[in-house]
Write a protein that holds these residues in place. Sequence first.
Motif, mmCIF file in Angstrom:
data_model
loop_
_atom_site.group_PDB
_atom_site.id
_atom_site.type_symbol
_atom_site.label_atom_id
_atom_site.label_comp_id
_atom_site.label_asym_id
_atom_site.label_seq_id
_atom_site.Cartn_x
_atom_site.Cartn_y
_atom_site.Cartn_z
ATOM 1 N N MET B 1 -19.665 3.876 10.933
ATOM 2 C CA MET B 1 -20.021 3.840 9.514
ATOM 3 C C MET B 1 -19.374 2.615 8.849
ATOM 4 S SD MET B 1 -20.108 6.973 6.822
ATOM 5 C CE MET B 1 -18.461 7.533 6.750
ATOM 6 N N ALA B 2 -20.132 2.005 7.982
ATOM 7 C CA ALA B 2 -19.625 0.843 7.247
ATOM 8 C C ALA B 2 -18.504 1.290 6.301
ATOM 9 C CB ALA B 2 -20.774 0.222 6.438
ATOM 10 N N PRO B 3 -17.622 0.423 5.833
ATOM 11 C CA PRO B 3 -17.521 -0.989 6.211
ATOM 12 C C PRO B 3 -16.910 -1.171 7.599
ATOM 13 C CG PRO B 3 -15.724 -0.395 4.759
ATOM 14 C CD PRO B 3 -16.591 0.821 4.865
ATOM 15 N N TYR B 4 -17.028 -2.378 8.125
ATOM 16 C CA TYR B 4 -16.597 -2.643 9.488
ATOM 17 C C TYR B 4 -15.251 -3.349 9.517
ATOM 18 C CZ TYR B 4 -21.445 -1.493 9.961
ATOM 19 O OH TYR B 4 -22.636 -0.834 9.860
ATOM 20 N N ASP B 5 -14.505 -3.061 10.569
ATOM 21 C CA ASP B 5 -13.211 -3.708 10.739
ATOM 22 C C ASP B 5 -13.445 -5.034 11.452
ATOM 23 O OD1 ASP B 5 -10.641 -4.433 11.082
ATOM 24 O OD2 ASP B 5 -10.116 -2.822 12.471
ATOM 25 N N LEU B 6 -13.783 -6.060 10.657
ATOM 26 C CA LEU B 6 -14.212 -7.332 11.260
ATOM 27 C C LEU B 6 -13.083 -8.054 11.973
ATOM 28 C CD1 LEU B 6 -16.397 -8.650 8.317
ATOM 29 C CD2 LEU B 6 -17.147 -7.435 10.347
ATOM 30 N N ALA B 7 -11.869 -7.931 11.441
ATOM 31 C CA ALA B 7 -10.764 -8.695 12.006
ATOM 32 C C ALA B 7 -10.531 -8.315 13.466
ATOM 33 C CB ALA B 7 -9.496 -8.470 11.191
ATOM 34 N N SER B 8 -10.744 -7.024 13.811
ATOM 35 C CA SER B 8 -10.473 -6.635 15.192
ATOM 36 C C SER B 8 -11.735 -6.651 16.052
ATOM 37 C CB SER B 8 -9.823 -5.248 15.231
ATOM 38 O OG SER B 8 -10.685 -4.300 14.648
ATOM 39 N N SER B 9 -12.928 -6.651 15.414
ATOM 40 C CA SER B 9 -14.136 -6.584 16.233
ATOM 41 C C SER B 9 -14.800 -7.945 16.434
ATOM 42 C CB SER B 9 -15.134 -5.595 15.624
ATOM 43 O OG SER B 9 -15.452 -5.986 14.311
ATOM 44 N N LEU B 10 -14.402 -8.939 15.648
ATOM 45 C CA LEU B 10 -15.022 -10.258 15.783
ATOM 46 C C LEU B 10 -13.991 -11.301 16.204
ATOM 47 C CD1 LEU B 10 -17.214 -10.558 12.549
ATOM 48 C CD2 LEU B 10 -17.967 -9.963 14.842
ATOM 49 N N PHE B 73 -25.553 8.559 0.677
ATOM 50 C CA PHE B 73 -26.351 8.926 1.852
ATOM 51 C C PHE B 73 -25.579 8.735 3.163
ATOM 52 C CE2 PHE B 73 -29.451 8.592 -1.484
ATOM 53 C CZ PHE B 73 -30.285 9.663 -1.217
ATOM 54 N N GLY B 74 -24.262 8.657 3.051
ATOM 55 C CA GLY B 74 -23.433 8.679 4.245
ATOM 56 C C GLY B 74 -23.452 7.409 5.073
ATOM 57 N N LEU B 75 -23.838 6.276 4.461
ATOM 58 C CA LEU B 75 -23.852 5.022 5.221
ATOM 59 C C LEU B 75 -22.562 4.237 5.036
ATOM 60 C CD1 LEU B 75 -27.439 3.911 4.171
ATOM 61 C CD2 LEU B 75 -26.749 4.969 6.324
ATOM 62 N N LEU B 76 -21.884 4.475 3.930
ATOM 63 C CA LEU B 76 -20.702 3.682 3.594
ATOM 64 C C LEU B 76 -19.543 4.623 3.297
ATOM 65 C CD1 LEU B 76 -19.522 0.849 2.770
ATOM 66 C CD2 LEU B 76 -20.294 1.356 0.462
ATOM 67 N N ASP B 77 -18.415 4.376 3.959
ATOM 68 C CA ASP B 77 -17.229 5.186 3.740
ATOM 69 C C ASP B 77 -16.432 4.590 2.587
ATOM 70 O OD1 ASP B 77 -14.947 6.660 3.815
ATOM 71 O OD2 ASP B 77 -14.368 6.116 5.861
ATOM 72 N N MET B 78 -16.605 5.183 1.394
ATOM 73 C CA MET B 78 -15.961 4.616 0.201
ATOM 74 C C MET B 78 -14.441 4.586 0.331
ATOM 75 S SD MET B 78 -17.591 3.167 -2.004
ATOM 76 C CE MET B 78 -16.568 2.887 -3.445
ATOM 77 N N SER B 79 -13.882 5.513 1.105
ATOM 78 C CA SER B 79 -12.422 5.564 1.168
ATOM 79 C C SER B 79 -11.859 4.306 1.831
ATOM 80 C CB SER B 79 -11.968 6.806 1.931
ATOM 81 O OG SER B 79 -12.293 6.684 3.296
ATOM 82 N N ILE B 331 -8.478 13.398 6.022
ATOM 83 C CA ILE B 331 -8.778 12.189 6.778
ATOM 84 C C ILE B 331 -10.149 11.655 6.344
ATOM 85 C CG2 ILE B 331 -10.054 12.902 8.878
ATOM 86 C CD1 ILE B 331 -6.820 10.971 9.099
ATOM 87 N N ALA B 332 -11.059 12.577 5.985
ATOM 88 C CA ALA B 332 -12.390 12.165 5.545
ATOM 89 C C ALA B 332 -12.303 11.426 4.214
ATOM 90 C CB ALA B 332 -13.298 13.379 5.411
ATOM 91 N N GLN B 333 -11.221 11.662 3.480
ATOM 92 C CA GLN B 333 -11.084 10.985 2.201
ATOM 93 C C GLN B 333 -10.158 9.779 2.297
ATOM 94 O OE1 GLN B 333 -11.349 13.895 -1.223
ATOM 95 N NE2 GLN B 333 -10.721 15.201 0.462
ATOM 96 N N GLY B 334 -9.839 9.398 3.532
ATOM 97 C CA GLY B 334 -9.176 8.118 3.741
ATOM 98 C C GLY B 334 -7.668 8.138 3.677
ATOM 99 N N VAL B 335 -7.040 9.309 3.751
ATOM 100 C CA VAL B 335 -5.572 9.316 3.748
ATOM 101 C C VAL B 335 -5.092 8.697 5.056
ATOM 102 C CG1 VAL B 335 -3.503 10.751 3.690
ATOM 103 C CG2 VAL B 335 -5.484 11.344 2.275
ATOM 104 N N PRO B 336 -4.310 7.626 4.994
ATOM 105 C CA PRO B 336 -3.904 6.944 6.225
ATOM 106 C C PRO B 336 -2.690 7.604 6.870
ATOM 107 C CG PRO B 336 -3.117 5.711 4.329
ATOM 108 C CD PRO B 336 -3.795 6.955 3.791
ATOM 109 N N ASN B 337 -2.488 7.334 8.141
ATOM 110 C CA ASN B 337 -1.300 7.781 8.879
ATOM 111 C C ASN B 337 -1.026 9.273 8.683
ATOM 112 O OD1 ASN B 337 -0.866 5.096 9.721
ATOM 113 N ND2 ASN B 337 0.174 4.654 7.787
#
Lengths: 174, 440
Positions: B1-10, B73-79, B331-337
Amino acid sequence: MNTNQQPRPYVNPYVAGTLLGVVLFASIFVTGGGLGASAAMSRVQTGVLDLFAPGHVDRVAYFAEMAGGTRNPWAHYAIYMLVGTILGGFVSGLVNRRVKLETRKGPRISVPARLGFALLGGAIMGYGARMARGCTSGQALSGGAVLSVGSWAFALAIFASAYAVAWFFRRLWN
Amino acid sequence: MAPYDLASSLGPVAYALVFGAIGFGFGAALEMGGFGDTRKLAGQFYFKDMTVLKVMFTGIAVAAVLVAFASSFGLLDMSRVFVNPTYLWPGILGGLIMGVGFVIGGFCPGTSLVAASTLKIDGMVFLLGALLGVWLFGETVGSFQPFWLSSYMGRFTLPDWLGLPVGVTVLLVVVMALFLFWAGDLAQQHFGEGKPWNEVRRVPGRGTLAFAGALVAASLVLVGHGQPTPEAKFALLGPEVRRSVEERGIFVDPAEVVALRKDIGVKVVILDLRDETEFNLFHIGESRRISLSELDTPARLKALLDQPPSTVTFLVGNGEAAAFTAWKHLIAQGVPNLYVIDGGMNRWLERYPVDGCVAERVGATDGRDGQAWRFLYATGSSQPAAWPELPVSRSFRSPCAAPEGEAHAGANHAARSWPAYAYTKRVKLKSKAAVKGGCG
């Protein structure tokens, strides 16, 4: 550069705005962050300062965060975006015959005066943009689209302040 | 799901190209809209040319609708999307300063780039000025740092503030923008084109009306569809989350929790999901009791999201089930660690037992949510087992020992140490957003 031809007119503002919105959305969707310009400027400035006074950069916390020690202020996504912005503006200007070495100004002001005010206004803008942690693009546009309260307060402050002082500077533009 | 972690994938080149391409679109859109011409920019402050207002707020409204749609519509993870943190007063003061600079200099930083790229000398000079201003700020910010860091409200959005759903807020933004366009257009006809007020055209053209209708219709769809619930968002999370659950990567051994509590580089937060009675009978030192429904309040969630990046948060129940439910929710709402204590409080007490006269074992410690220990009285966090990372205090008197005087001195003060349990390290500290938009 097509100086013999008339520049093409600007596109309808709602079309340009929609295009801008789509680019902003694409940025948020792909990278997780919006558009911006002032952060990159801050990096350019720090990078240049680092060439001449690296010791000073290391000692001032604000600069050291970007270019202290072995940190490279240039290898940053904001810089890549800045280069892209300049290229995009240039290509669009070229296609639309608007690339021309000239000074745009109000009718009642001389070129040197216009440039002096541009320098002064730029310095005020640059200072304010860092104070507010972002410029019109990074805060108002990008933060506005993700509905950040601070970004909306910031956008209102810019417009309120500009309309409040516009009368005093009317000779610059009218 | 977007957004993408570009720094580690590119790779570094592709990474630069993606941002370059976004910048290219940005520069081109600004140039096409007329933002390279200082007279158009300044004209709006005299109601002569409202292009800038229209382009800018159209951009915000369109992007806000698209972002909310993608999230809805579940395409972008706002968190995981960067929301400019609110520092209210520095932001407002910065805005007020910039307004003055805008009128004097005739650009904002982004537009001056575009002006300079089309060889407008005033744009280049403005750019130079902006670099000077940025430098001056860096040199002086140290003298008013407390103000610059004040009124911090973290990630604070209009829906949070107004207490409205995202869709309704977007609709309000769109309606406000359309009203601004309409009013701006009337002003431009009068002040810019010199029409007397009674000849000003009050109804916009058909194309503009269609555009406005489309924006409103899209916002209404958002109002109707709403944003996904945490449970729906969890179902949309990527396979790596599912894998870490299957491999038990989110369940952390009590011994690792204890080790982290000793680590001064990490802030450990323990949220205890048991009921108040169980919490009062025994809890881990400095843990906080919170129920799942309390975790759902926006203020609590915001507090969790705004924790410093070196914070590791553990959820604990008697066993694992309740804590795991809360974990999925957060975790679905983006709480880290965020992690669950392996085996819950039951396993904890198995590793770090209390004395036999304080609690007795009555059940299994296999991760199920029943109480495995029955406490005879409330100990709170007064037992050494609540602080296994501390050397047991010499003055701790076991309540099971005979009263002072009856036994010979020193018997009560038997040194106690916990075994060094072996465990698999699970906690990996991750910082939140890598890309912070243009304000980095």
